[in-house]
Design a protein around this motif. Sequence first.
Motif, short mmCIF file in Angstrom:
data_model
loop_
_atom_site.label_atom_id
_atom_site.label_comp_id
_atom_site.label_asym_id
_atom_site.label_seq_id
_atom_site.Cartn_x
_atom_site.Cartn_y
_atom_site.Cartn_z
N ARG A 1 -1.84 14.54 1.01
CA ARG A 1 -2.33 15.36 2.13
C ARG A 1 -1.37 16.51 2.47
O ARG A 1 -0.16 16.34 2.52
CB ARG A 1 -2.52 14.45 3.35
CG ARG A 1 -2.99 15.12 4.61
CD ARG A 1 -3.16 14.05 5.69
NE ARG A 1 -3.33 14.63 7.00
CZ ARG A 1 -3.38 13.94 8.13
NH1 ARG A 1 -3.28 12.62 8.08
NH2 ARG A 1 -3.53 14.53 9.29
N ARG B 1 0.84 -1.22 0.00
CA ARG B 1 0.00 0.00 0.00
C ARG B 1 0.87 1.26 0.00
O ARG B 1 0.77 2.13 0.87
CB ARG B 1 -0.94 -0.01 1.19
CG ARG B 1 -1.80 -1.27 1.26
CD ARG B 1 -2.67 -1.32 2.50
NE ARG B 1 -3.73 -0.34 2.43
CZ ARG B 1 -4.62 -0.16 3.41
NH1 ARG B 1 -4.56 -0.89 4.50
NH2 ARG B 1 -5.56 0.76 3.27
N THR C 1 1.02 10.09 0.66
CA THR C 1 -0.25 10.77 0.48
C THR C 1 -0.07 12.19 -0.03
O THR C 1 0.94 12.85 0.23
CB THR C 1 -1.04 10.79 1.80
OG1 THR C 1 -2.22 11.56 1.65
CG2 THR C 1 -0.21 11.38 2.93
N GLY D 1 0.80 3.85 -1.88
CA GLY D 1 0.07 5.12 -2.01
C GLY D 1 -0.33 5.71 -0.68
O GLY D 1 -0.40 6.94 -0.52
N ASN D 2 -0.63 4.84 0.30
CA ASN D 2 -1.00 5.34 1.63
C ASN D 2 0.19 5.97 2.35
O ASN D 2 0.01 6.82 3.23
CB ASN D 2 -1.57 4.21 2.49
CG ASN D 2 -2.93 3.74 1.98
OD1 ASN D 2 -3.59 4.42 1.20
ND2 ASN D 2 -3.35 2.56 2.42
N LYS D 3 1.38 5.50 1.99
CA LYS D 3 2.59 6.04 2.62
C LYS D 3 3.00 7.38 2.00
O LYS D 3 3.68 8.19 2.63
CB LYS D 3 3.76 5.07 2.45
CG LYS D 3 3.56 3.71 3.11
CD LYS D 3 3.80 3.79 4.59
CE LYS D 3 3.76 2.40 5.22
NZ LYS D 3 4.01 2.44 6.68
#
Length: 569
Positions: free
Chosen positions: A472, A464, A470, A466-468
């Motif tokens: 944001r 994952r 972000t 993409g979650n690392k």
Amino acid sequence: MSDLSAEQEAIVKAPLESLSVIACAGSGKTRTAVHRLVEMRRLMGDHRGRVALLSFSNIAVDTFRESYRILVQSQPACINQNRIEIGTLDGFITSNILSPHAHRTMGATQPAFLVAGGETFLKGFTFRTNTHPLDISKMKVGFRDGNVYFYYTTYNNQAIELDTTYALNLVNRLGEIGAYTHNLGRYWCYRVLSEQPNLLRALALRYPQILIDESQDIGVLHQAILEQLISAGSQITLIGDPNQGIYEFADADGKFLMQYGLRADVRSYQLTRNYRSISSIVTLANNLSGRTDTAEMKSHLPLHGAFFISYKDSMKEQLITAFQETVIAANLNLKSSAVVCRNSDLVNTLTGENTPVGFGLVKGFVKAAILRDKHQDYLNAFKIVASCISKLLIDPPKNITVVITHPEFRSLRHEIWSFIRNPDLGLPSTSLIADTEWHPLLLERVKVLLSSLQLKFGLKIVDRLGNKLTVRELPNSPLVIEAEIEKNIILRVDTVHQVKGESLDSVLYLATSKNITDLLNGLDTENGRIGYVAVTRARYLFWLGVPEKSLNNLRSTLISKGFQEAVCA
């Protein structure tokens, strides 16, 4: 000794006795100390004792070793050259006292070892405070009226003393397993020499002569240890400049050096000629410190000298650019120039370390991109990216930024360097819109890099991804505007503490109103001495950045001290 001045030669040729040498900035302390080191060993003849030359940083030690190597090359080989040691003061006490002997005083069954703080087993060694428990690595040690005490400092540097019985119980428990922290190491050294008098006598016989450079940095526990050696027969020579005592927060205020020469058995000398800075900078330093040193170098070039210039908080970058342009126009070396600040927060802001944008690992990639594009600081950008990459791997090599400097990992290092250096294929340019252009490219290219690392080196990638990485907290604007990149600011930006001991062609000191006021009021405060260190690093050009709102109140005093006013074009 033809390369020595009369002042330097008098120190070098002094009899074997304890000396106090108060030296101005740029006075050739290294040359003097190394020549004195060789002369002392010659005067000792066949005595089997050693002469130790000690300082406080590895950089200083490396400089002394190289100077000593060059000096002895020109002299006949002598067996006594093997009876000279050059190192740090902490290294000296660790190798001679803590490592081989401290376990007996500690009551440990194994040799003493250093803990950095944060080790899992230290959770059993916390001490109570008014707010919350702290790990023992935060405990500090003081020395007052011949007695040791323990304390810690709060976030605003307020010292809170601990109950001695309570603190000693905790320190002794840690000692029983052989562990000590940086702060407690000197405490145990003092106790070892107090409780093992035979060792103290043997150490004084082994090192009858000890020279200590940068002696203004001697703290209270270092002083207590040196007093033990003096009482056992070692003769100590202190060399330093009390006006450069900028480690008061670590209990090093320069008083030991200032008072040492008043002792009946200590002979005092001075070094008063500055070989580093041009006369206008030396005159300024004299006016600030009350000294009367003379300058070896003269310069009447219009861009050379000591200047003050105003800046707005929002325009620090423009001031740095103007300074860089002046350095170039003055035909001075940019690589031997620096912007210095009183605290690391401002340094981190100027270098991009305090960038407010991005979240998690993306924040690290943002910092690296800014360091590369805005400051051409590829080395620190490399370190940050290597750290970020390691967090995207399963079981990465420990201490990856250190490991990959080994020849065995040259190919891995090359992969990361290629990613850093190529904004077209690797770490994207900061001129791109951060959230819609820069981030998608970052994600795509990091995946390519990680796939290559997996294929070539067998490194495993976390799930994952993409979650690392972000999007944001990234803005809908460039990380750095194109105009800022084009300015090509390549000056080093650092704290005053980091440049202490260096000689630089040009220095810009970005100061606050309080920094400047304390400097102009003399050198009785640590803040004033920090400003003095900034001034005396410069060979040819010194700029003092003055907050615009304070300029009118400070202008006349600045001019009276020897500054000229400069104006940005």
